[in-house]
Design a protein around this motif. Structure first.
Motif, PDB file in Angstrom:
ATOM      1  N   SER A  61       0.713  -1.178   0.004  1.00 24.87           N
ATOM      2  CA  SER A  61      -0.116  -0.042   0.129  1.00 24.87           C
ATOM      3  C   SER A  61       0.709   1.304  -0.046  1.00 24.87           C
ATOM      4  O   SER A  61       0.508   2.111  -0.732  1.00 24.87           O
ATOM      5  CB  SER A  61      -1.049  -0.038   1.316  1.00 24.87           C
ATOM      6  OG  SER A  61      -1.835  -1.036   1.236  1.00 24.87           O
ATOM      7  N   GLN A  64       2.665   1.645  -3.400  1.00 25.76           N
ATOM      8  CA  GLN A  64       1.590   2.074  -4.332  1.00 25.76           C
ATOM      9  C   GLN A  64       1.413   3.492  -4.299  1.00 25.76           C
ATOM     10  O   GLN A  64       1.154   4.253  -5.254  1.00 25.76           O
ATOM     11  CB  GLN A  64       0.517   1.144  -4.525  1.00 25.76           C
ATOM     12  CG  GLN A  64      -0.694   1.559  -5.443  1.00 25.76           C
ATOM     13  CD  GLN A  64      -0.016   1.181  -7.038  1.00 25.76           C
ATOM     14  OE1 GLN A  64       0.803   0.116  -7.069  1.00 25.76           O
ATOM     15  NE2 GLN A  64      -0.348   2.073  -7.848  1.00 25.76           N
ATOM     16  N   ALA A  65       1.241   3.797  -2.946  1.00 31.58           N
ATOM     17  CA  ALA A  65       0.887   5.378  -2.665  1.00 31.58           C
ATOM     18  C   ALA A  65       1.934   6.090  -3.497  1.00 31.58           C
ATOM     19  O   ALA A  65       1.502   7.299  -3.695  1.00 31.58           O
ATOM     20  CB  ALA A  65       0.602   5.541  -1.549  1.00 31.58           C
ATOM     21  N   GLU A  66       3.189   5.781  -3.263  1.00 34.17           N
ATOM     22  CA  GLU A  66       4.307   6.661  -3.679  1.00 34.17           C
ATOM     23  C   GLU A  66       4.424   6.599  -5.064  1.00 34.17           C
ATOM     24  O   GLU A  66       4.581   7.524  -5.892  1.00 34.17           O
ATOM     25  CB  GLU A  66       5.630   6.079  -3.035  1.00 34.17           C
ATOM     26  CG  GLU A  66       6.765   7.001  -3.310  1.00 34.17           C
ATOM     27  CD  GLU A  66       6.810   8.445  -2.676  1.00 34.17           C
ATOM     28  OE1 GLU A  66       7.224   9.189  -3.145  1.00 34.17           O
ATOM     29  OE2 GLU A  66       5.904   8.356  -1.616  1.00 34.17           O
ATOM     30  N   PHE A  67       4.061   5.437  -5.924  1.00 33.45           N
ATOM     31  CA  PHE A  67       3.904   5.360  -7.110  1.00 33.45           C
ATOM     32  C   PHE A  67       2.777   6.331  -7.707  1.00 33.45           C
ATOM     33  O   PHE A  67       3.061   6.956  -8.793  1.00 33.45           O
ATOM     34  CB  PHE A  67       3.603   3.866  -7.532  1.00 33.45           C
ATOM     35  CG  PHE A  67       4.828   3.035  -7.724  1.00 33.45           C
ATOM     36  CD1 PHE A  67       4.805   2.254  -8.857  1.00 33.45           C
ATOM     37  CD2 PHE A  67       5.662   3.103  -6.946  1.00 33.45           C
ATOM     38  CE1 PHE A  67       6.003   1.568  -9.048  1.00 33.45           C
ATOM     39  CE2 PHE A  67       6.747   1.915  -6.734  1.00 33.45           C
ATOM     40  CZ  PHE A  67       7.019   1.351  -7.906  1.00 33.45           C
ATOM     41  N   ASP A  68       1.537   6.325  -7.063  1.00 35.33           N
ATOM     42  CA  ASP A  68       0.661   7.232  -7.496  1.00 35.33           C
ATOM     43  C   ASP A  68       0.912   8.724  -7.510  1.00 35.33           C
ATOM     44  O   ASP A  68       0.554   9.441  -8.038  1.00 35.33           O
ATOM     45  CB  ASP A  68      -0.835   6.904  -6.561  1.00 35.33           C
ATOM     46  CG  ASP A  68      -1.044   5.359  -7.061  1.00 35.33           C
ATOM     47  OD1 ASP A  68      -0.772   4.986  -7.852  1.00 35.33           O
ATOM     48  OD2 ASP A  68      -2.216   4.994  -6.397  1.00 35.33           O
ATOM     49  N   ARG A  69       1.564   9.102  -6.259  1.00 35.77           N
ATOM     50  CA  ARG A  69       2.123  10.409  -6.017  1.00 35.77           C
ATOM     51  C   ARG A  69       2.994  11.008  -7.004  1.00 35.77           C
ATOM     52  O   ARG A  69       2.794  11.945  -7.623  1.00 35.77           O
ATOM     53  CB  ARG A  69       2.687  10.604  -4.403  1.00 35.77           C
ATOM     54  CG  ARG A  69       2.882  11.940  -4.152  1.00 35.77           C
ATOM     55  CD  ARG A  69       3.580  11.996  -2.762  1.00 35.77           C
ATOM     56  NE  ARG A  69       4.871  11.371  -2.990  1.00 35.77           N
ATOM     57  CZ  ARG A  69       6.085  12.378  -3.058  1.00 35.77           C
ATOM     58  NH1 ARG A  69       5.705  13.655  -3.651  1.00 35.77           N
ATOM     59  NH2 ARG A  69       7.084  11.949  -3.073  1.00 35.77           N
ATOM     60  N   THR A  71       3.075   9.696 -10.008  1.00 37.91           N
ATOM     61  CA  THR A  71       2.510   9.726 -11.210  1.00 37.91           C
ATOM     62  C   THR A  71       1.542  11.025 -11.257  1.00 37.91           C
ATOM     63  O   THR A  71       1.639  11.596 -12.310  1.00 37.91           O
ATOM     64  CB  THR A  71       1.478   8.534 -11.384  1.00 37.91           C
ATOM     65  OG1 THR A  71       2.417   7.468 -11.392  1.00 37.91           O
ATOM     66  CG2 THR A  71       0.650   8.803 -12.682  1.00 37.91           C
ATOM     67  N   ASN A  72       1.043  11.435 -10.280  1.00 35.04           N
ATOM     68  CA  ASN A  72       0.264  12.711 -10.269  1.00 35.04           C
ATOM     69  C   ASN A  72       1.251  13.873 -10.254  1.00 35.04           C
ATOM     70  O   ASN A  72       0.855  15.038 -11.030  1.00 35.04           O
ATOM     71  CB  ASN A  72      -0.506  12.826  -8.833  1.00 35.04           C
ATOM     72  CG  ASN A  72      -1.571  11.696  -8.669  1.00 35.04           C
ATOM     73  OD1 ASN A  72      -2.138  11.162  -9.868  1.00 35.04           O
ATOM     74  ND2 ASN A  72      -2.042  11.351  -7.438  1.00 35.04           N
ATOM     75  N   GLU A  75       2.180  14.199 -13.887  1.00 40.89           N
ATOM     76  CA  GLU A  75       1.089  14.726 -14.683  1.00 40.89           C
ATOM     77  C   GLU A  75       0.579  16.266 -14.239  1.00 40.89           C
ATOM     78  O   GLU A  75       0.555  17.036 -15.367  1.00 40.89           O
ATOM     79  CB  GLU A  75      -0.271  14.000 -14.277  1.00 40.89           C
ATOM     80  CG  GLU A  75      -0.463  12.600 -14.685  1.00 40.89           C
ATOM     81  CD  GLU A  75      -1.319  11.600 -14.479  1.00 40.89           C
ATOM     82  OE1 GLU A  75      -2.479  12.204 -13.520  1.00 40.89           O
ATOM     83  OE2 GLU A  75      -1.691  10.645 -14.713  1.00 40.89           O
ATOM     84  N   VAL A 392       5.483   4.106 -14.159  1.00 43.43           N
ATOM     85  CA  VAL A 392       6.529   4.492 -13.232  1.00 43.43           C
ATOM     86  C   VAL A 392       7.485   3.197 -12.940  1.00 43.43           C
ATOM     87  O   VAL A 392       6.919   2.224 -13.119  1.00 43.43           O
ATOM     88  CB  VAL A 392       5.734   4.917 -11.879  1.00 43.43           C
ATOM     89  CG1 VAL A 392       6.575   5.378 -10.830  1.00 43.43           C
ATOM     90  CG2 VAL A 392       4.585   5.774 -12.023  1.00 43.43           C
ATOM     91  N   ALA A 406       8.428   8.734 -12.379  1.00 40.72           N
ATOM     92  CA  ALA A 406       7.193   8.461 -13.315  1.00 40.72           C
ATOM     93  C   ALA A 406       7.606   9.309 -14.514  1.00 40.72           C
ATOM     94  O   ALA A 406       8.373  10.342 -14.476  1.00 40.72           O
ATOM     95  CB  ALA A 406       6.177   9.227 -12.555  1.00 40.72           C
TER      96      ALA A 406
END
Length: 725
Positions: A61, A64-69, A71-72, A75, A392, A406
Motif C-alpha cells: 500500500s 503504491q501510494a508513492e507510485f501514485d503520488r 504519477t500525479n 501529470e 512508473v 514517473a
C-alpha cells in the motif's frame, strides 16, 4: 546349518518384540497433544503469518501510494509545461496578427530597405569590427568553450553595419541596456520607427519572459530585435545564421501562407546569444492571408525551469529533499535544469561523473550554470517515454542513483520531448522502511518471548529425542547393537522400541552382508590381483596399469582335444582342472603370476604385481616345470599331450576389460611377442625371445630356431631343451 538356525532365531525374536510393541497400550498425553499445547502457547505460527500479511499489505500500500503520488506529480508538471507552451503559441499568434505587429513589420521593413540603399561608412565598419574582435568573440568563446573568429560573423550589408554601429556596439554586450534604447539619435527613419514600436515589443518580451523578439521581412532580413544583438540586420537565408533552427522555422512560416501558423523549434546553440541553447517560436505577421513578415520570439528557458522546479520550491511541490522534474529531448539531453546543479554544484559534478558524464562536460555545466543540451539522460524511464509509453519504475538515474521515476511523453507542438519526475528510492520508500523496521522490531520482541517459552516446553520432549539421536549416531558409527530405554508411554516410547528392533535387525543383516562380502572378495581375488580388485571395489570404471621389465609366458597345450575325445564331460573337466591346478601350484612356488587360463592355453607373467630382477629366469624355470608336469600327466593317464611355450620380457599393460562381463587381462608388446615366439617353430618346447636370452644368459641345450620381426627390428628366437637328469 548353525548359522541358518541362528539367523532364524534372531528373526523370530525380532518379530516377537515388534508384536509386543504394537500391542502396547499407551497411557497419558500423546506427543501430538504436547506439540499442540506448545504451538498454542507460543503462537509462533500465527505471529509470523499475521506479521507477513501485515508486512505485504502495508508495504504494498505504501509503495503504491508513492507510485501514485509520483504519477500525479508528473501529470501536474506535464500539464504546467504544456500549458506554458500553449500560452506561448496563443500569445504569439495574437501578437503576430495584431495591428501593431503588422504596422511595425511594414515600417521596419521600409526603414531597413532605406538603410540598405545607403553606402557603408568605413568608420562604422571599423567600429563594428572592433566590437566583434574585442567584445563579442571573446565572450562567445568563453561562454561556449569553442574557438570562433570574427570573420564569419561581421556584417556584410550597409543596413546591418549601420544598425549594429548605433544599437549593438554602444551597450557593449549589455542586452538589457540595448533593449532600453528607443532612439539612437542618428536621425534615421529606422530610429524613428524604433522609437515608436520598441516600447511595445520590449514590454511584450519582458511580460512573456522572452529572451528576445525579432521581426524578419519577407527577404529573410532581421529588421528588428528587442535586445539588439549581433543578429540585428543579418539575413537568415544568406548570412552567418543560415541553416539554424531559426532559419528553418522562418522559411516554414513564410511558406505556410497562414497567419495563425506557429512553429516551435527545439533547442540549439545560437551564437548571437553567446552559444546559449535557444528555442524559437515563429509565426507569420499579416492579416487576411497577406504576410508582411515573420515574428520570432526566443523562448524563455527561465520560464521552463521555473515550471519544472516550481520556482525552486521542490518540497512545496512534493519532491522532498531529492526529487526533481526534468525534460529530455530526442537527443537524450536535458531541456531543463538539474535540481542538484542548483542545490550543490560540487555534489552534482561528482554524481554526474559517476553516472557516466565526462569530467569536461560536467565542469562546463557548472561554468554555464545550466544542463540544457549538455547533461545526457540515457536511462530506462527516458527510453520508455520516447517510445510513447507512460508509467512508473524504479531505475538508475543520470546521477547514478536509484530513483522512483514517473515518465511519459509531452504533448508540445512539433517536439518529441519527454518528462520525468523522479525521487531517490531511499526517500520515496522511507515510509516503507520505517514501517518495515517497526514491524520487524515488534515481531522480534514477540519472538523472543515465544523463544523463551519454547525453550521451557522443549525440555519436556527433547530428552528422549536426544537419546534417540545419540543412539542413531552410534549405529551410523558401526555399533549396531545399540538400544535405548523406552521410559515413556507415548510415541517416543513406540519409537524407542521400534529403534531397538531396527538395531537388532541391522546387526543380523550386517553379519550376513559381511559373510557374503568375504566370499565375494575371495572369488574376486581368484580372478584378478589384490591391487586391481581394490580399485574395482572402489568404483573405478577404467582400470589399466603399465608395467616395466615384466616377463610374459604364453603357453599352448597341444593334443588335449584328441585325448579327451573318448571321455565324458565331467571326466574331461576333472582331468583338465587337475592339470591346471599343478600349473598354478608350480607358478606360485616360482613366483609366477597367473593372468588367464583357457581350455588349452595359459597366460602368466613374472614381475607384474611384485617387481623381480630375475623375472626372466623364473619364467624360463616355470616353463620347463610346465613341460615336466605335462610329461608326468602323460605318464599317469597314457596321454600324448605336449606344451608349446613362448617367453618374452618388456613392457606390458594390465587391466579390466569389458563392462557387463569383467575380465582381467594383460596386453602389450611383450605379450604379443611371447605368443608369436611360441607359434614360430610350430612344435612343442620352450621358446624365448632375444630379450629373454640377453637377461638369462647362455643356457645349456639352447638353440636358435629362427627370427621374428618386431617394432625394434628382427629378433632371434631360441629354443631351450629340457635337461635330463
Amino acid at each position: 546349518m548353525s548359522g541358518d538356525n541362528s539367523l532364524s532365531n534372531s528373526r523370530r525374536r525380532a518379530t516377537r518384540l515388534g508384536s509386543s510393541a504394537g500391542t502396547l497400550v499407551r497411557r497419558g498425553l500423546s506427543i501430538q497433544s504436547k506439540l499442540l499445547i506448545m504451538l498454542l502457547g507460543v503462537s509462533i505460527g500465527s505471529t509470523l503469518i499475521v506479521g507477513y500479511i501485515g508486512y505485504t499489505s502495508g508495504t504494498d500500500s505504501l509503495r503504491q501510494a508513492e507510485f501514485d503520488r509520483m504519477t500525479n506529480l508528473r501529470e501536474a508538471k506535464s500539464d504546467a509545461i504544456e500549458t506554458l507552451f500553449t500560452t506561448i503559441e496563443t500569445g504569439l499568434v495574437l501578437d503576430s496578427v495584431g495591428a501593431t505587429a503588422n504596422q511595425a513589420a511594414t515600417a521596419y521593413t521600409s526603414a531597413f530597405a532605406e538603410l540598405q540603399a545607403q553606402p557603408t561608412d568605413p568608420a562604422q565598419t571599423t567600429a563594428v569590427d572592433s566590437y566583434y574582435d574585442d567584445v563579442f568573440i571573446p565572450e562567445l568563446n568563453a561562454r561556449s568553450g569553442t574557438t570562433s573568429v570574427s570573420d564569419i560573423f561581421v556584417p556584410q550589408s550597409s543596413a546591418e553595419t549601420y544598425l549594429q554601429n548605433f544599437y549593438t556596439v554602444p551597450p557593449a554586450g549589455d542586452f538589457d541596456a540595448a533593449a532600453e534604447v528607443d532612439n539612437a539619435g542618428d536621425g534615421s527613419t529606422w530610429s524613428a520607427v524604433n522609437d515608436q514600436y520598441n516600447p511595445y515589443f520590449r514590454e511584450m518580451a519582458q511580460r512573456n519572459k522572452y529572451e528576445d523578439a525579432l521581426i524578419l521581412d519577407t527577404q529573410g532580413n532581421i529588421v528588428y530585435s528587442v535586445y539588439k544583438g549581433v543578429d540585428l540586420g543579418s539575413n537568415v537565408n544568406t548570412g552567418p545564421y543560415k541553416g539554424t533552427a531559426l532559419a528553418g522555422a522562418y522559411t516554414d512560416a513564410l511558406n505556410s501562407n497562414v497567419v495563425d501558423y506557429v512553429q516551435i523549434t527545439d533547442f540549439e546553440r545560437y551564437q548571437p546569444s553567446l552559444g546559449v541553447p535557444t528555442a524559437w517560436g515563429v509565426s507569420p505577421i499579416g492579416v487576411d492571408g497577406d504576410v508582411v513578415g515573420v515574428l520570432a520570439v526566443q523562448l524563455p528557458i527561465t520560464a521552463i525551469n521555473d515550471v519544472m522546479t516550481g520556482d525552486q520550491q521542490w518540497t512545496k511541490d512534493g519532491l522532498g529533499e531529492t526529487g526533481e522534474a526534468y525534460i529530455v529531448g530526442p537527443d537524450d539531453t536535458m531541456r531543463s535544469v538539474s535540481r542538484l546543479l542548483i542545490d550543490d554544484p560540487e555534489a552534482y559534478r561528482e554524481r554526474a561523473i559517476s553516472g557516466g558524464l565526462s569530467p569536461a562536460v560536467a565542469q562546463r555545466i557548472i561554468d554555464v550554470g545550466g544542463t540544457v543540451e549538455l547533461q545526457t539522460v540515457d536511462t530506462a524511464p527516458v527510453r520508455e517515454a520516447q517510445q510513447g509509453k507512460t508509467g512508473v519504475m524504479v531505475a538508475q538515474s543520470y546521477l547514478d542513483r536509484e530513483t522512483l521515476a514517473a515518465y511519459g511523453p509531452l504533448d508540445i507542438k512539433g517536439q518529441q520531448w519527454v518528462i520525468v519526475a523522479s525521487i531517490t528510492a531511499a526517500e520515496a520508500f522511507a515510509p516503507v522502511a520505517d514501517f518495515t523496521r517497526n514491524l520487524v522490531l515488534s515481531i522480534a520482541a514477540l519472538l523472543v518471548v515465544v523463544a523463551l517459552l519454547s525453550l521451557l516446553l522443549a525440555q519436556v520432549f527433547a530428552r528422549p529425542v536426544r537419546r534417540l539421536v545419540g543412539a542413531v549416531r552410534q549405529v551410523a558409527g558401526g555399533d549396531l547393537g545399540v538400544e535405548v530405554a523406552a521410559n515413556t508411554r507415548d510415541e517416543f516410547g513406540d519409537l524407542s522400541m521400534a529403534f531397538n528392533d531396527m538395531s537388532r535387525s541391522l546387526q543380523v543383516k550386517q553379519a550376513l552382508i559381511d559373510e557374503q562380502q568375504a566370499e565375494n572378495d575371495k572369488i574376486l581375488h581368484t580372478l584378478m590381483p589384490e591391487s586391481v580388485a581394490r580399485r574395482y571395489r572402489d568404483g573405478d570404471e577404467t582400470i589399466a596399469e603399465d608395467h616395466q621389465d615384466v616377463s610374459v609366458l604364453f603357453a599352448d597345450l597341444v593334443g588335449f582335444d584328441d585325448f579327451a575325445a573318448g571321455l565324458g564331460a565331467e571326466k574331461e573337466l576333472a582331468l583338465l582342472n587337475d592339470l591346471v591346478r599343478q600349473f598354478d601350484e608350480a607358478a606360485q612356488s616360482k613366483g609366477i603370476e597367473k593372468v588367464r587360463t583357457l581350455r588349452e592355453g595359459y597366460l602368466a607373467s613374472c614381475g607384474l604385481i611384485v617387481p623381480r630382477v630375475d623375472s626372466a629366469r623364473r619364467t624360463v624355470d616355470f616353463a620347463l616345470e610346465m613341460i615336466r608336469i605335462v610329461e608326468r600327466f602323460n605318464a599317469q593317464h597314457g596321454a600324448a599331450l605336449s606344451l608349446r611355450a613362448g617367453i618374452d620380457t618388456g613392457t606390458v599393460t594390465s587391466g579390466l576389460v569389458g563392462r557387463s562381463s569383467i575380465a582381467y587381462d594383460m596386453w602389450g608388446d611383450a605379450v604379443s611377442i611371447a605368443n608369436r615366439v611360441q607359434a614360430l617353430a610350430g612344435k612343442p618346447g620352450v621358446f624365448i625371445s632375444q630379450r629373454v636370452r640377453d637377461k638369462v644368459g647362455e643356457l645349456p641345450n639352447m638353440t636358435e630356431v629362427g627370427t621374428i620381426e618386431t617394432k625394434a627390428g628382427p629378433q632371434s628366437v631360441w629354443q631351450i631343451s629340457q635337461q635330463r637328469g
